[in-house]
Design a protein around this motif. Structure first.
Motif, mmCIF file in Angstrom:
data_model
loop_
_atom_site.group_PDB
_atom_site.id
_atom_site.type_symbol
_atom_site.label_atom_id
_atom_site.label_comp_id
_atom_site.label_asym_id
_atom_site.label_seq_id
_atom_site.Cartn_x
_atom_site.Cartn_y
_atom_site.Cartn_z
ATOM 1 N N VAL A 84 -7.810 4.586 -4.750
ATOM 2 C CA VAL A 84 -7.882 5.047 -3.367
ATOM 3 C C VAL A 84 -9.344 5.030 -2.941
ATOM 4 C CG1 VAL A 84 -7.368 6.913 -1.744
ATOM 5 C CG2 VAL A 84 -5.899 6.572 -3.752
ATOM 6 N N ALA A 85 -9.655 4.388 -1.817
ATOM 7 C CA ALA A 85 -11.047 4.280 -1.379
ATOM 8 C C ALA A 85 -11.149 4.416 0.130
ATOM 9 C CB ALA A 85 -11.648 2.945 -1.817
ATOM 10 N N ASP A 86 -12.315 4.824 0.587
ATOM 11 C CA ASP A 86 -12.641 4.873 2.003
ATOM 12 C C ASP A 86 -13.071 3.463 2.428
ATOM 13 O OD1 ASP A 86 -14.424 5.112 4.392
ATOM 14 O OD2 ASP A 86 -13.946 7.233 4.195
ATOM 15 N N ALA A 87 -12.365 2.887 3.388
ATOM 16 C CA ALA A 87 -12.641 1.503 3.769
ATOM 17 C C ALA A 87 -13.990 1.348 4.454
ATOM 18 C CB ALA A 87 -11.537 0.977 4.679
ATOM 19 N N VAL A 296 -8.125 2.457 1.925
ATOM 20 C CA VAL A 296 -7.552 1.303 1.229
ATOM 21 C C VAL A 296 -6.977 1.805 -0.088
ATOM 22 C CG1 VAL A 296 -8.036 -0.893 0.094
ATOM 23 C CG2 VAL A 296 -9.123 -0.366 2.267
ATOM 24 N N VAL A 297 -5.736 1.415 -0.372
ATOM 25 C CA VAL A 297 -5.057 1.829 -1.604
ATOM 26 C C VAL A 297 -4.498 0.597 -2.293
ATOM 27 C CG1 VAL A 297 -3.041 3.037 -2.540
ATOM 28 C CG2 VAL A 297 -4.491 4.169 -0.851
ATOM 29 N N GLU A 313 4.845 4.992 -3.999
ATOM 30 C CA GLU A 313 3.642 5.465 -4.689
ATOM 31 C C GLU A 313 2.401 5.227 -3.833
ATOM 32 O OE1 GLU A 313 3.436 4.167 -8.756
ATOM 33 O OE2 GLU A 313 5.443 4.942 -9.206
ATOM 34 N N THR A 314 2.395 4.120 -3.098
ATOM 35 C CA THR A 314 1.308 3.890 -2.143
ATOM 36 C C THR A 314 1.308 4.966 -1.069
ATOM 37 O OG1 THR A 314 1.270 1.503 -2.513
ATOM 38 C CG2 THR A 314 0.392 2.293 -0.414
ATOM 39 N N ARG A 315 2.494 5.323 -0.584
ATOM 40 C CA ARG A 315 2.606 6.375 0.412
ATOM 41 C C ARG A 315 2.014 7.693 -0.107
ATOM 42 N NH1 ARG A 315 6.260 6.573 4.393
ATOM 43 N NH2 ARG A 315 7.602 5.066 3.317
ATOM 44 N N SER A 316 2.354 8.053 -1.328
ATOM 45 C CA SER A 316 1.839 9.299 -1.914
ATOM 46 C C SER A 316 0.321 9.275 -2.020
ATOM 47 C CB SER A 316 2.455 9.513 -3.302
ATOM 48 O OG SER A 316 3.839 9.746 -3.211
ATOM 49 N N LEU A 317 -0.231 8.129 -2.416
ATOM 50 C CA LEU A 317 -1.684 8.037 -2.579
ATOM 51 C C LEU A 317 -2.403 8.038 -1.233
ATOM 52 C CD1 LEU A 317 -1.807 5.466 -5.508
ATOM 53 C CD2 LEU A 317 -2.437 7.888 -5.618
ATOM 54 N N LEU A 318 -1.817 7.399 -0.222
ATOM 55 C CA LEU A 318 -2.412 7.452 1.114
ATOM 56 C C LEU A 318 -2.400 8.883 1.651
ATOM 57 C CD1 LEU A 318 -0.937 4.219 2.760
ATOM 58 C CD2 LEU A 318 -3.375 4.720 2.439
#
Length: 400
Positions: A84-87, A296-297, A313-318
């Motif tokens: 998980v990162a700040d774009a 960005v995930v 899982e992408t939803r959870s991480l976002l």
């Protein structure tokens, strides 16, 4: 009758000469020292060790630096690797096995687009030839490109981003100079972005021996893509028309978080690219915007939950990333390392370089004397010591 030094004077002179010689030898030793006397003992070794020390993201496992009150990283994420990162800033907020090398499937098409898209005008029209479609792998996802049919480059890119069409990739690669040339260019592009885990064999992401990437590298590609207006437009397109002779048919983005097909659409989602092969499993690069912040995930190969797990899982991480923003300290960065400044001599002829080498041999002696000055000064100091010693002796010359 001969004229000479007295025995005592001679002894003093010998001592002074020895001092002079010691000064000269010391200056020579300093001039030959590779550190030039500027670094404290062991400093060079410590600096080298610091440069080789890998950041925490290279170690396996989950990495996050929560502040008091920060939400916990989701425990239901089963992916082999994620990030998980700040774009905007490139700061990595959390990651798991970020640099583990895994097959990327069609998420590798993001690197293909970063490499090829800038050199092909969107309005360029091209009639497809049979050989350009040769080599499309069995079972590949296709958008339906046909030989002897004319397409705009923009149509082909929509086929790549929405339908993940390997046939469209083949044609675009042919326009770019060929399959092998494109693979080489993609490898160079990855290195220039600081993505060192990626090795490209097949530009479309089709399974090939040795073809790998990582959650970190895929996030780098996704972030870089969002900074390109054409890339960002293509990856955010949910539906479009693809030409078929005198007509067209509808195509839909295979990213389910964008279209809502089978899963709930994620609010604020702006792409980027999904992928699947039997070898890679499901992979996904996603970006979403909320309250002025873009995340960005990447998720690679969930091990539980079925075919839709990569989206959930992408939803959870976002969700976690938006809640955690400002409450965690970064554990790394997606920004490429700063390139070392190229030596000025590399831009000059060999003759000029050799001449400058002769002129600029310096040692760090005190205020930066040149080598010849240091040696000359030491020798002069010793000679002055001899003269001074002799002059201090009354009757410096005696008759025996």
């Amino acid at each position: 009758m001969t004229i000479g030094f007295s025995s005592r004077t001679a002894r003093v002179a010998r001592v002074a000469v020895c001092c002079s010689a010691a000064c000269v030898m010391g200056a020579l030793a300093l001039a030959s020292s590779p550190q030039g006397g500027r670094l404290s003992p062991g400093a060079g070794a410590q600096d080298a060790k610091a440069e080789q020390e890998p950041p925490s993201l290279y170690r396996p496992g989950t990495h996050v630096r929560p502040r008091p009150g920060a939400p916990r990283v989701p425990r239901d994420v089963s992916a082999v690797a994620w990030l998980v990162a700040d774009a905007r800033t490139g700061e990595v907020l959390a990651a798991h096995n970020a640099h583990r090398r895994l097959p990327p499937a069609s998420t590798l098409k993001t690197l293909f687009a970063l490499t090829v898209l800038p050199g092909l005008p969107a309005g360029l029209r091209h009639t497809v030839e049979r050989e350009e479609l040769a080599g499309v792998g069995a079972g590949s996802s296709l958008v339906g490109v046909k030989e002897n049919r004319t397409y705009r480059v923009a149509d082909l890119w929509r086929g790549v981003f929405l339908s993940s069409g390997n046939d469209a990739v083949r044609v675009l690669a042919a326009l770019n100079g060929g399959w092998r040339t494109t693979a080489e260019q993609m490898r160079d592009k990855a290195r220039s972005l600081g993505a060192r885990d990626t090795h490209v064999v097949s530009p479309d992401g089709y399974d090939a021996p040795g073809q790998v990437s990582s959650a970190y590298d895929l996030a780098v590609f996704g972030r870089a893509g969002l900074r390109n207006a054409e890339f960002a437009e293509y990856c955010a397109t949910a539906r479009a028309k693809f030409p078929a002779g005198g007509s067209a048919y509808g195509i839909q983005n295979t990213n389910r978080l964008l279209t809502g097909a089978g899963v709930d659409r994620y609010p604020g989602l702006i792409g980027i690219k999904n992928g699947y092969t039997s070898n890679a499993g499901n992979t996904l690069i996603s970006a979403a915007e909320r309250d002025g912040r873009t995340l960005v995930v990447t998720v690679m190969r969930p091990r539980a939950g079925g075919g839709f797990a990569v989206y959930e899982e992408t939803r959870s991480l976002l969700d976690w990333g938006f809640r955690a923003a400002g409450r965690v300290d970064p554990v790394g960065s997606l920004l490429p390392p700063r390139p070392a400044a190229a030596p000025q001599a590399s831009l000059e002829s060999p003759y000029v370089r050799e001449e400058k080498k002769k002129e600029k041999k310096e040692v760090a002696t005190g205020p930066g004397w040149p080598e010849a000055g240091a040696i000359t000064g030491a020798a002069g100091f010793g000679a002055a010591a001899v003269v001074l010693t002799l002059r201090l002796k009354k009757g410096r010359l005696t008759r025996d």
